[in-house]
Design a protein around this motif. Sequence first.
Motif, PDB file in Angstrom:
ATOM      1  N   TYR A  74       0.823  -1.211   0.000  1.00 53.22           N
ATOM      2  CA  TYR A  74       0.000   0.000   0.000  1.00 53.22           C
ATOM      3  C   TYR A  74       0.846   1.245   0.000  1.00 53.22           C
ATOM      4  CZ  TYR A  74      -3.478  -3.344   1.644  1.00 53.22           C
ATOM      5  OH  TYR A  74      -4.278  -4.424   1.785  1.00 53.22           O
ATOM      6  N   GLY A  75       2.080   1.145  -0.402  1.00 57.77           N
ATOM      7  CA  GLY A  75       2.941   2.322  -0.375  1.00 57.77           C
ATOM      8  C   GLY A  75       2.964   2.957   0.987  1.00 57.77           C
ATOM      9  N   ASN A  76       3.036   2.134   2.049  1.00 57.74           N
ATOM     10  CA  ASN A  76       3.188   2.695   3.386  1.00 57.74           C
ATOM     11  C   ASN A  76       2.014   3.513   3.859  1.00 57.74           C
ATOM     12  OD1 ASN A  76       5.439   1.876   4.714  1.00 57.74           O
ATOM     13  ND2 ASN A  76       6.776   3.212   3.514  1.00 57.74           N
ATOM     14  N   ARG A  77       0.849   3.061   3.588  1.00 59.55           N
ATOM     15  CA  ARG A  77      -0.308   3.822   4.054  1.00 59.55           C
ATOM     16  C   ARG A  77      -0.386   3.778   5.566  1.00 59.55           C
ATOM     17  NH1 ARG A  77      -4.890   5.112   0.076  1.00 59.55           N
ATOM     18  NH2 ARG A  77      -4.870   6.832   1.538  1.00 59.55           N
ATOM     19  N   PRO A  78      -0.762   4.891   6.145  1.00 63.06           N
ATOM     20  CA  PRO A  78      -0.949   4.880   7.605  1.00 63.06           C
ATOM     21  C   PRO A  78      -2.150   4.021   7.984  1.00 63.06           C
ATOM     22  CG  PRO A  78      -1.693   6.959   6.647  1.00 63.06           C
ATOM     23  CD  PRO A  78      -1.013   6.194   5.557  1.00 63.06           C
ATOM     24  N   THR A  79      -2.069   3.447   9.154  1.00 64.58           N
ATOM     25  CA  THR A  79      -3.180   2.630   9.658  1.00 64.58           C
ATOM     26  C   THR A  79      -3.810   3.333  10.859  1.00 64.58           C
ATOM     27  OG1 THR A  79      -1.918   1.428  11.301  1.00 64.58           O
ATOM     28  CG2 THR A  79      -1.798   0.635   9.051  1.00 64.58           C
ATOM     29  N   MET A  80      -4.837   2.731  11.355  1.00 64.89           N
ATOM     30  CA  MET A  80      -5.489   3.307  12.527  1.00 64.89           C
ATOM     31  C   MET A  80      -4.508   3.412  13.691  1.00 64.89           C
ATOM     32  SD  MET A  80      -9.335   1.838  12.742  1.00 64.89           S
ATOM     33  CE  MET A  80     -10.559   2.298  11.504  1.00 64.89           C
ATOM     34  N   LYS A  81      -3.624   2.454  13.734  1.00 68.03           N
ATOM     35  CA  LYS A  81      -2.618   2.461  14.799  1.00 68.03           C
ATOM     36  C   LYS A  81      -1.785   3.740  14.713  1.00 68.03           C
ATOM     37  CE  LYS A  81       0.894  -0.823  16.183  1.00 68.03           C
ATOM     38  NZ  LYS A  81       1.460  -2.118  15.753  1.00 68.03           N
ATOM     39  N   PHE A  98      -4.895   9.392   6.240  1.00 67.05           N
ATOM     40  CA  PHE A  98      -5.395   8.041   6.499  1.00 67.05           C
ATOM     41  C   PHE A  98      -6.691   7.769   5.749  1.00 67.05           C
ATOM     42  CE2 PHE A  98      -8.542   5.600   8.866  1.00 67.05           C
ATOM     43  CZ  PHE A  98      -7.928   4.354   8.922  1.00 67.05           C
ATOM     44  N   ARG A  99      -6.823   6.558   5.239  1.00 68.23           N
ATOM     45  CA  ARG A  99      -8.119   6.092   4.743  1.00 68.23           C
ATOM     46  C   ARG A  99      -8.308   4.652   5.163  1.00 68.23           C
ATOM     47  NH1 ARG A  99     -11.223   8.754   2.331  1.00 68.23           N
ATOM     48  NH2 ARG A  99      -9.511  10.068   1.630  1.00 68.23           N
ATOM     49  N   ARG A 100      -9.439   4.379   5.717  1.00 65.99           N
ATOM     50  CA  ARG A 100      -9.711   3.033   6.224  1.00 65.99           C
ATOM     51  C   ARG A 100      -9.493   1.976   5.148  1.00 65.99           C
ATOM     52  NH1 ARG A 100     -15.593   2.490   8.110  1.00 65.99           N
ATOM     53  NH2 ARG A 100     -15.956   2.445   5.884  1.00 65.99           N
ATOM     54  N   ASN A 101      -8.907   0.883   5.510  1.00 65.55           N
ATOM     55  CA  ASN A 101      -8.682  -0.221   4.594  1.00 65.55           C
ATOM     56  C   ASN A 101      -9.887  -1.152   4.631  1.00 65.55           C
ATOM     57  OD1 ASN A 101      -7.973  -2.635   3.408  1.00 65.55           O
ATOM     58  ND2 ASN A 101      -5.820  -2.392   3.927  1.00 65.55           N
ATOM     59  N   ASP A 102     -10.669  -1.074   3.562  1.00 59.94           N
ATOM     60  CA  ASP A 102     -11.907  -1.850   3.545  1.00 59.94           C
ATOM     61  C   ASP A 102     -11.672  -3.353   3.465  1.00 59.94           C
ATOM     62  OD1 ASP A 102     -13.650   0.149   3.952  1.00 59.94           O
ATOM     63  OD2 ASP A 102     -14.360   0.333   1.904  1.00 59.94           O
ATOM     64  N   SER A 103     -10.509  -3.756   3.007  1.00 54.08           N
ATOM     65  CA  SER A 103     -10.249  -5.196   2.955  1.00 54.08           C
ATOM     66  C   SER A 103     -10.267  -5.774   4.362  1.00 54.08           C
ATOM     67  CB  SER A 103      -8.896  -5.484   2.311  1.00 54.08           C
ATOM     68  OG  SER A 103      -8.905  -5.084   0.975  1.00 54.08           O
ATOM     69  N   ALA A 104      -9.588  -5.089   5.236  1.00 49.95           N
ATOM     70  CA  ALA A 104      -9.548  -5.549   6.618  1.00 49.95           C
ATOM     71  C   ALA A 104     -10.940  -5.471   7.233  1.00 49.95           C
ATOM     72  CB  ALA A 104      -8.573  -4.699   7.419  1.00 49.95           C
ATOM     73  N   ARG A 105     -11.626  -4.413   6.904  1.00 46.77           N
ATOM     74  CA  ARG A 105     -12.967  -4.237   7.436  1.00 46.77           C
ATOM     75  C   ARG A 105     -13.865  -5.380   7.003  1.00 46.77           C
ATOM     76  NH1 ARG A 105     -18.010  -0.682   6.833  1.00 46.77           N
ATOM     77  NH2 ARG A 105     -17.960   0.007   8.991  1.00 46.77           N
ATOM     78  N   VAL A 106     -13.785  -5.693   5.703  1.00 49.88           N
ATOM     79  CA  VAL A 106     -14.604  -6.771   5.165  1.00 49.88           C
ATOM     80  C   VAL A 106     -14.288  -8.084   5.877  1.00 49.88           C
ATOM     81  CG1 VAL A 106     -14.767  -8.280   3.158  1.00 49.88           C
ATOM     82  CG2 VAL A 106     -15.072  -5.816   2.901  1.00 49.88           C
ATOM     83  N   LEU A 107     -13.018  -8.306   6.072  1.00 50.59           N
ATOM     84  CA  LEU A 107     -12.602  -9.548   6.723  1.00 50.59           C
ATOM     85  C   LEU A 107     -13.277  -9.684   8.074  1.00 50.59           C
ATOM     86  CD1 LEU A 107     -10.835 -11.995   6.660  1.00 50.59           C
ATOM     87  CD2 LEU A 107      -8.981 -10.642   7.626  1.00 50.59           C
ATOM     88  N   ARG A 108     -13.344  -8.568   8.758  1.00 48.31           N
ATOM     89  CA  ARG A 108     -13.953  -8.578  10.082  1.00 48.31           C
ATOM     90  C   ARG A 108     -15.473  -8.691  10.009  1.00 48.31           C
ATOM     91  NH1 ARG A 108     -12.779  -8.799  15.611  1.00 48.31           N
ATOM     92  NH2 ARG A 108     -14.896  -9.497  15.633  1.00 48.31           N
ATOM     93  N   LYS A 109     -16.066  -7.889   9.148  1.00 47.45           N
ATOM     94  CA  LYS A 109     -17.525  -7.761   9.152  1.00 47.45           C
ATOM     95  C   LYS A 109     -18.248  -8.809   8.310  1.00 47.45           C
ATOM     96  CE  LYS A 109     -19.313  -4.075  10.225  1.00 47.45           C
ATOM     97  NZ  LYS A 109     -19.661  -2.903  10.995  1.00 47.45           N
ATOM     98  N   GLY A 110     -17.578  -9.329   7.300  1.00 47.41           N
ATOM     99  CA  GLY A 110     -18.222 -10.371   6.509  1.00 47.41           C
ATOM    100  C   GLY A 110     -19.132  -9.876   5.414  1.00 47.41           C
ATOM    101  N   ARG A 111     -19.186  -8.580   5.227  1.00 46.80           N
ATOM    102  CA  ARG A 111     -19.993  -8.042   4.121  1.00 46.80           C
ATOM    103  C   ARG A 111     -19.122  -7.122   3.292  1.00 46.80           C
ATOM    104  NH1 ARG A 111     -26.021  -8.245   3.063  1.00 46.80           N
ATOM    105  NH2 ARG A 111     -26.270 -10.343   3.879  1.00 46.80           N
ATOM    106  N   THR A 112     -19.165  -7.287   1.994  1.00 42.29           N
ATOM    107  CA  THR A 112     -18.298  -6.453   1.172  1.00 42.29           C
ATOM    108  C   THR A 112     -19.005  -5.211   0.660  1.00 42.29           C
ATOM    109  OG1 THR A 112     -18.937  -7.760  -0.753  1.00 42.29           O
ATOM    110  CG2 THR A 112     -16.899  -8.359   0.351  1.00 42.29           C
TER     111      THR A 112
END
Lengths: 343, 343
Positions: free
Chosen positions: A12-19, A59-73
């Motif tokens: 992701y070219g070093n995108r910042p995360t929530m952390k 920062f922009r939320r990474n929806d891939s991770a979100r999807v993994l958690r939530k189960g809906r794309t």
Amino acid sequence: MAMTARHSESRYGNRPTMKDVAARAGVGLKTVSRVVNGEPGVTPDTERRVQEAIEALGFRRNDSARVLRKGRTSSIGLVLEDLADPFYGPLSRAVEEVARAHGALLINGSSAEDPEREQELVLALCARRVDGLIVIPAGDDHRYLEPEIKAGIATVFVDRPAGRVDADMVLSDSFGGAREGVAHLVAHGHRRIGFIGDQPRIHTAKERLRGYHTAMTDAGITVEDSWVSLGSTDPARVRAAAETMLRGPEPVTALFAGNNRVTVTVVRVLAECDRRIALVGFDDIELADLLGITVISQDAAAVGRTAAEHLFRRLDGADHAPARVELATRLVPRGSGELPPAA
Amino acid sequence: MAMTARHSESRYGNRPTMKDVAARAGVGLKTVSRVVNGEPGVTPDTERRVQEAIEALGFRRNDSARVLRKGRTSSIGLVLEDLADPFYGPLSRAVEEVARAHGALLINGSSAEDPEREQELVLALCARRVDGLIVIPAGDDHRYLEPEIKAGIATVFVDRPAGRVDADMVLSDSFGGAREGVAHLVAHGHRRIGFIGDQPRIHTAKERLRGYHTAMTDAGITVEDSWVSLGSTDPARVRAAAETMLRGPEPVTALFAGNNRVTVTVVRVLAECDRRIALVGFDDIELADLLGITVISQDAAAVGRTAAEHLFRRLDGADHAPARVELATRLVPRGSGELPPAA
DNA sequence: CTCGGATATGACAACGTTGTCCAGGGCCTA
DNA sequence: TAGGCCCTGGACAACGTTGTCATATCCGAG
């Protein structure tokens, strides 16, 4: 000084995360999550600090991770034949609008009428866990979708029925439309009526042919083999077919074109022809009104909208048995279908 | 017995995971991963057992998790104005083909010419971490994309230049095309030439207008205000504009239509008109050959293909400064543009 | 018989997010 | 002032996959 960048080693070219945001704002990870998702329980002051950090870091939320958690794309897939075909553009757009209203994105793919490519596309979409699928079938065996459907991917088949699988379908009345169109020509005095259609393995093509035969039989006309031509909608083939039917001692006096691409080619052929040949085409075409082409019109946008609405009803929990909707077609007389038989 | 199902509590409707497959096949998790990804180092016998388990459980790899790990989504986003517009269908299809050749899927969205909706769409695509973006801008300020581009999302702007952002662009020569079209009318004896275009905030509309003015000036003609109409491409407005220009003591003798939608409406108006008014339209239209409409044609598929190829070259690491490609247009004379001025 | 080295396999952490649960602190009431 | 409650915020596990690394096994050569 136009160098640097692009040698980043992380994804992701070093995108910042929530952390990262949390660290910068001096708050906990979860608090950032809360702010990003608009969840309650954050003081205005904390929220401001978090927003600033988000802004500063880009920062922009990474929806891939979100999807993994939530189960809906929140995305649905649309597999059609060819997005460049003027019939599918409006259909796709209609699907998109419904999806948008439900907060979903649309991923589409063109099968190019190739069953293998259809399957490949559909399964790729399933791997991405689209919430739902709208498929305009190219193949006639969709058992490969069974595990996916069982696993909860809502699926609606459009324009052509699914093969060997029990699912929702939205179809146009190809049979009735073709029958009406041919009957229209009969009513204007034609008896030698040609039919140029798509490959008969395609359901709609088959149905339209059936409509043609039924209308002819109803009129007490025996169809001669030379009046019917089925195959690819390639302009060269259609042109050859049309020219053959228009030649000879007993040429047809009217033509029924099985879909928009056939109609376009036939119109070109007829434009070069000295006799006035009647024509009715299946599917409407832009500017057909100006050219005076009589058509059997099906509302592509309505088809798409209906299918998408069915899909989302399923996603919202509708649990009834698979339904089959058939949308009516409409005869639009514009002149070419009302010509009398040429001498 | 048609009940049960659909009360599953887990996400994805309880889809099996690699762990499940591993358990069933009696192997380790990583071995399943190896089999699924065709990595070497698995005995044929083990592979068979894993394959059987996959088959039996109906397992399909969850790409969301995969993306999270790998950092590449193998998908690109295309934001355009309206997929139902016959110009964008082929463009989108061309992009899709290139994407397919690179193993990527295409997510598209229509901005409906609304800058806010464009931004919303683009950012949603960024959140999904598409590898690249192709954008047909609706707005004129794309600074909101800066963090995304910096973060590595390759972006190509198409048809209209990006606003306040340095990025690759693929454009058509709107100025040159319009200039050529208007000059063509001048060459056929016209001096009172009307221009009906899209909203001037749209770059292509502005450029085409500029081409019109330049051609007129080159011909030593002073443009009167009443000859120019800019605004939405809504049929009612275009119709009114055309009718106004064709009325009065000194009506225009020729019209230049700023894009395909305008052309369609103008053709309709002219069909009802008793005088023979010359017409050149920007963008080609299906069946325009039969209607004898002279157009400035731009190859939508070529535009899409070019843009997509640029994008993937970036994704493959191309590192040069942002480039700006301008594709030539082509004058296609078909009759309407060659009419002499009506008395 | 032993050792080097290849080959097959698995344990484990990490990707970035969200859900669960707990802790600390402020405030109100008795 | 003690007790209880609400509000805010954080630690931690889990989602399903892949990369890294360690281990077990087997082979052939010395």
